[in-house]
Every structure is written in structure tokens, then in C-alpha cells.
Write a protein that holds these residues in place. Sequence first.
Motif, PDB file in Angstrom:
ATOM      1  N   CYS A  45     -15.744 -14.957 -18.512  1.00 37.46           N
ATOM      2  CA  CYS A  45     -14.422 -15.551 -18.807  1.00 37.46           C
ATOM      3  C   CYS A  45     -13.264 -14.800 -18.174  1.00 37.46           C
ATOM      4  CB  CYS A  45     -14.250 -14.772 -20.268  1.00 37.46           C
ATOM      5  SG  CYS A  45     -15.467 -15.834 -21.278  1.00 37.46           S
ATOM      6  N   ALA A  88     -20.629 -22.189 -23.337  1.00 34.20           N
ATOM      7  CA  ALA A  88     -20.098 -21.425 -24.211  1.00 34.20           C
ATOM      8  C   ALA A  88     -18.747 -21.434 -24.154  1.00 34.20           C
ATOM      9  CB  ALA A  88     -20.498 -20.131 -24.729  1.00 34.20           C
ATOM     10  N   THR A  89     -17.857 -21.421 -25.180  1.00 29.18           N
ATOM     11  CA  THR A  89     -16.312 -20.918 -24.728  1.00 29.18           C
ATOM     12  C   THR A  89     -15.997 -19.529 -24.858  1.00 29.18           C
ATOM     13  OG1 THR A  89     -15.774 -21.385 -27.181  1.00 29.18           O
ATOM     14  CG2 THR A  89     -15.532 -23.222 -26.040  1.00 29.18           C
ATOM     15  N   CYS A  90     -15.059 -19.320 -24.085  1.00 27.40           N
ATOM     16  CA  CYS A  90     -14.706 -17.582 -24.094  1.00 27.40           C
ATOM     17  C   CYS A  90     -13.948 -17.325 -25.315  1.00 27.40           C
ATOM     18  CB  CYS A  90     -13.684 -17.652 -22.905  1.00 27.40           C
ATOM     19  SG  CYS A  90     -14.589 -17.778 -21.106  1.00 27.40           S
ATOM     20  N   ASP A  92     -11.430 -14.777 -27.394  1.00 21.16           N
ATOM     21  CA  ASP A  92     -10.038 -14.379 -26.836  1.00 21.16           C
ATOM     22  C   ASP A  92     -10.185 -12.953 -26.481  1.00 21.16           C
ATOM     23  OD1 ASP A  92      -9.136 -12.708 -29.458  1.00 21.16           O
ATOM     24  OD2 ASP A  92     -10.090 -14.446 -30.128  1.00 21.16           O
TER      25      ASP A  92
END
Length: 115
Positions: A45, A88-90, A92
Motif C-alpha cells: 500500500c 485486496a484494497t489498502c 487507511d
Amino acid sequence: MIRKSILLAAALFGGLAGGAGAQPADALAQAVARLGELNGVALACQQKALTTRLRDIVIEVAPKERGIGEQFEQATSASFLEFGRSGATCPDGRSLAERIAAAEAGLREAAGAKP
């Protein structure tokens, strides 16, 4: 291959030291692996400040043993590759930092270090 060697050595040491001696080594291994997993996510990320923080935690808190560093690097690599494969999404930065703080506390406990 190296991970298997580390696990084998830990199992042998635990067997020689007795059942109670294996628990702290297992807890330490799990804590280092968790930090490596988080480092892989932070790398994927592009959270450079968090990757620096994770490396510093391992250097500051973990026992100064080659196997510890290798385990951290292997967990980092596996996590980084899995993150990319899974799409996958990073998370925050704040939630990742909170997860890192929790993992640091786990390492401190496992290593017997002061908070």
C-alpha cells in the motif's frame, strides 16, 4: 525451506526444553510473523512511514537473532505477494497504524520487553 528449518529448530528446542519452554518461542514467532504480515501490507500500500516503523519495532524489541529477522522478512514477502494476488484494497493509514500498535504490544509481551 528456511521457514521449515526454523520451525523444526523451534520444535526440537521446545522438545528439549519441555512443553512450557515452547510456548514463549511460539508466541514470539507468532508476534514476529504478525509484524511481517503487516509490513507486507504496508509495502503493498506504499505506506513507507509504517514500513519504517515496523522495521524499527523488530529491531528495537525482538531478540537479536538471525532467525527472527529471517522470519520477519519471509512473512513480509509472503504477505506482500498474497496482497497483490488477492486484489485486496489498502486499509487507511490510521487503521493500519492501530493494527501495528496492537502487534507491537504482542511482540513486547512475547519478548518480555517493557511497554
